[in-house]
Design a protein around this motif. Structure first.
Motif, PDB file in Angstrom:
ATOM      1  N   PRO A 136       0.845  -1.203   0.000  1.00 20.35           N
ATOM      2  CA  PRO A 136       0.000   0.000   0.000  1.00 20.35           C
ATOM      3  C   PRO A 136       0.878   1.250   0.000  1.00 20.35           C
ATOM      4  O   PRO A 136       1.829   1.345   0.772  1.00 20.35           O
ATOM      5  CB  PRO A 136      -0.795  -0.132   1.305  1.00 20.35           C
ATOM      6  N   SER A 137       0.555   2.185  -0.874  1.00 20.66           N
ATOM      7  CA  SER A 137       1.433   3.355  -1.021  1.00 20.66           C
ATOM      8  C   SER A 137       0.654   4.542  -1.537  1.00 20.66           C
ATOM      9  O   SER A 137      -0.532   4.441  -1.869  1.00 20.66           O
ATOM     10  CB  SER A 137       2.601   3.021  -1.960  1.00 20.66           C
ATOM     11  N   ASN A 138       1.342   5.658  -1.573  1.00 25.18           N
ATOM     12  CA  ASN A 138       0.794   6.927  -2.051  1.00 25.18           C
ATOM     13  C   ASN A 138       0.413   6.789  -3.522  1.00 25.18           C
ATOM     14  O   ASN A 138       1.283   6.566  -4.361  1.00 25.18           O
ATOM     15  CB  ASN A 138       1.892   7.974  -1.862  1.00 25.18           C
ATOM     16  N   PRO A 139      -0.869   6.918  -3.868  1.00 25.29           N
ATOM     17  CA  PRO A 139      -1.250   6.727  -5.272  1.00 25.29           C
ATOM     18  C   PRO A 139      -0.502   7.687  -6.208  1.00 25.29           C
ATOM     19  O   PRO A 139      -0.251   7.355  -7.366  1.00 25.29           O
ATOM     20  CB  PRO A 139      -2.753   7.028  -5.277  1.00 25.29           C
ATOM     21  N   TYR A 141       2.579   8.599  -5.883  1.00 27.00           N
ATOM     22  CA  TYR A 141       4.014   8.291  -5.947  1.00 27.00           C
ATOM     23  C   TYR A 141       4.230   6.943  -5.276  1.00 27.00           C
ATOM     24  O   TYR A 141       4.511   6.861  -4.078  1.00 27.00           O
ATOM     25  CB  TYR A 141       4.836   9.381  -5.239  1.00 27.00           C
ATOM     26  N   SER A 142       4.111   5.896  -6.036  1.00 26.60           N
ATOM     27  CA  SER A 142       4.147   4.555  -5.446  1.00 26.60           C
ATOM     28  C   SER A 142       5.474   3.857  -5.700  1.00 26.60           C
ATOM     29  O   SER A 142       5.591   2.660  -5.514  1.00 26.60           O
ATOM     30  CB  SER A 142       3.004   3.719  -6.020  1.00 26.60           C
ATOM     31  N   SER A 143       6.479   4.644  -6.091  1.00 35.02           N
ATOM     32  CA  SER A 143       7.735   4.058  -6.543  1.00 35.02           C
ATOM     33  C   SER A 143       8.700   3.775  -5.396  1.00 35.02           C
ATOM     34  O   SER A 143       9.655   4.515  -5.158  1.00 35.02           O
ATOM     35  CB  SER A 143       8.367   5.017  -7.552  1.00 35.02           C
TER      36      SER A 143
ATOM     37  N   ARG B  24      12.440   9.709  -0.253  1.00 35.26           N
ATOM     38  CA  ARG B  24      11.694   8.868  -1.184  1.00 35.26           C
ATOM     39  C   ARG B  24      10.779   7.909  -0.412  1.00 35.26           C
ATOM     40  O   ARG B  24       9.608   7.734  -0.764  1.00 35.26           O
ATOM     41  CB  ARG B  24      12.674   8.079  -2.058  1.00 35.26           C
ATOM     42  N   HIS B  27       7.771   9.771   0.875  1.00 37.93           N
ATOM     43  CA  HIS B  27       6.843  10.171  -0.180  1.00 37.93           C
ATOM     44  C   HIS B  27       6.018   8.977  -0.660  1.00 37.93           C
ATOM     45  O   HIS B  27       4.819   9.116  -0.945  1.00 37.93           O
ATOM     46  CB  HIS B  27       7.650  10.785  -1.331  1.00 37.93           C
ATOM     47  N   THR B  28       6.640   7.776  -0.723  1.00 34.36           N
ATOM     48  CA  THR B  28       5.869   6.599  -1.168  1.00 34.36           C
ATOM     49  C   THR B  28       4.714   6.310  -0.220  1.00 34.36           C
ATOM     50  O   THR B  28       3.728   5.691  -0.614  1.00 34.36           O
ATOM     51  CB  THR B  28       6.734   5.321  -1.266  1.00 34.36           C
ATOM     52  N   MET B  29       4.841   6.728   1.019  1.00 24.77           N
ATOM     53  CA  MET B  29       3.787   6.448   1.997  1.00 24.77           C
ATOM     54  C   MET B  29       2.937   7.679   2.307  1.00 24.77           C
ATOM     55  O   MET B  29       2.111   7.657   3.216  1.00 24.77           O
ATOM     56  CB  MET B  29       4.420   5.896   3.281  1.00 24.77           C
ATOM     57  N   GLY B  30       3.141   8.748   1.558  1.00 27.96           N
ATOM     58  CA  GLY B  30       2.289   9.925   1.715  1.00 27.96           C
ATOM     59  C   GLY B  30       2.691  10.844   2.851  1.00 27.96           C
ATOM     60  O   GLY B  30       1.916  11.719   3.233  1.00 27.96           O
ATOM     61  N   ARG B 158       1.172   4.652   7.441  1.00 21.40           N
ATOM     62  CA  ARG B 158       0.167   4.630   6.384  1.00 21.40           C
ATOM     63  C   ARG B 158      -0.837   3.497   6.601  1.00 21.40           C
ATOM     64  O   ARG B 158      -2.042   3.680   6.419  1.00 21.40           O
ATOM     65  CB  ARG B 158       0.829   4.476   5.012  1.00 21.40           C
ATOM     66  N   MET B 162      -4.840   3.847   7.043  1.00 16.85           N
ATOM     67  CA  MET B 162      -5.781   3.202   6.124  1.00 16.85           C
ATOM     68  C   MET B 162      -6.705   2.218   6.846  1.00 16.85           C
ATOM     69  O   MET B 162      -7.746   1.839   6.312  1.00 16.85           O
ATOM     70  CB  MET B 162      -5.018   2.433   5.047  1.00 16.85           C
TER      71      MET B 162
END
Lengths: 242, 242
Positions: A136-139, A141-143, B24, B27-30, B158, B162
């Motif tokens: 599960p990740s930031n839609p 930035y899912s990289s 990074r 950011h992937t986890m918001g 995250r 969720m």
């Protein structure tokens, strides 16, 4: 312990530093079995530097020339996938994958497969996976970095192993589960037979085999069932050839 | 959203690459709010390179000269600590920290603090933390890379954010499930075909059909899959009849 049955498979890794960082991530969580499918550069000083004390995992890594080689003998294969594809497929998030990995590792070998840094796993490689796994990740930035993804998955496997819950009720079986290579042998036999009976046009296969793989994966075939199914295919082939 | 209230604080980071990789991971986890206490080198091209698209977090990072400055205004502070100390202190694992972070972030600002690559947080810095947090790891090798630790913590935050908001995972389907009579029609078709190709002897059927029913029941066939399977059977019948 079940962690010893878990393989981490890295396919087509470009940057050796990521291999080293992945080995370190595995080691921090007590995983030790690293499989590398066609790494761009390995062994490599950069990998060793980033492994930072986990270099024994690098020394013992299995180098493979194909994904089927890396997952041979496994009873269950998970593939990391951020992308959606045309056809739906059984999917799990990282936490559920950790729980299922530990459960399945009680019975046999399990592989968690990670793709290339930029392009992930190919469709053909994903076809070898019983489940697609997403973290599960930031839609927007899912990289996740490759080693970061390995860290999260290894962490979830360890957390599941530590949960120590009694194994859930299991369905009764008549014979042991078929390994991935046994099931793969059935799929190849099936495809060949479908061509011979004129149902599958090899020049225009569409999604037929993918749909059939999905169906039979769901059933978690036993060895005896694979033998029955292949017996049916052989009978059909003999009859067609007259 | 509660993630906007969460600060990630890196204290005394030596390698700028780790700062970029941590950005990074966030950011992937918001997570977006990065605080740097006395980084050895920042800004730095190596940090930007490793941030890989999360460089906006670096541009907006707050540079501080002390931990108290970085956590000013927070209602709760968590400090990562792998070491045991002489004095006991309220401790949480990563998962519990994620849950408590999300809960507290409903009310105000929360900080999760990470120490130096080699020496972690000092005792004086840990004194500023309401809870010490540990990431469960291999007792023989608990040395997570800094950015990997940030990745795991950000992931747990995250996941906690969720939780309860997302429906349980369901197996994706392409078409509706087949009804019992549709599946029964397939079984009759299958049995007839097995007789025609000489695999099933109707005067001595044994348990064959029962085994095949069990197998296909487990897969919970969809309508489309029944149609594909019956198409295969019809093709085989046509071929056998010539």
């Amino acid at each position: 312990m079940s962690l010893a049955k878990v393989r981490i498979v890295l396919v087509g890794t470009t940057h050796p530093g990521n291999i080293g960082a992945a080995a370190r991530a595995m080691h921090t969580m007590g995983l030790s079995r690293l499989y590398l499918v066609n790494p761009a550069r390995f062994p490599c000083a950069e990998a060793t530097a980033r492994a930072s004390g986990a270099d024994e995992l690098l020394a013992q890594a299995e180098i493979c020339t194909s994904l089927p080689q890396a997952i041979a003998g496994c009873r269950m294969v998970f593939g990391l996938s951020a992308r959606s594809r045309n056809i739906s497929w059984p999917a799990l998030d990282a936490r559920a994958c950790g729980a299922l990995t530990v459960q399945e590792a009680l019975e046999g070998e399990v592989a968690i497969v990670f793709g290339r840094e930029h392009s992930g796993l190919s469709n053909i490689e994903l076809d070898h996976c019983h489940y697609w796994v997403h973290i599960p990740s930031n839609p927007a930035y899912s990289s996740l970095n490759l080693a970061a993804a390995v860290q999260v998955m290894a962490y979830e496997v360890r957390m599941a192993a530590m949960a120590g819950a009694s194994p859930p009720a299991r369905r009764p079986t008549e014979s042991p589960p078929a390994s991935v290579d046994e099931v793969e042998g059935f799929f190849q036999h099936l495809e060949q037979t479908l061509i011979e009976i004129g149902f599958l046009n090899p020049s225009n296969p569409k999604l037929l085999m993918r749909r059939l793989r999905r169906l039979f994966f769901r059933a978690h075939l036993e060895i005896r069932e694979v033998n029955i199914l292949r017996g049916i295919l052989t009978a059909a082939q003999d009859k067609v050839k007259g």
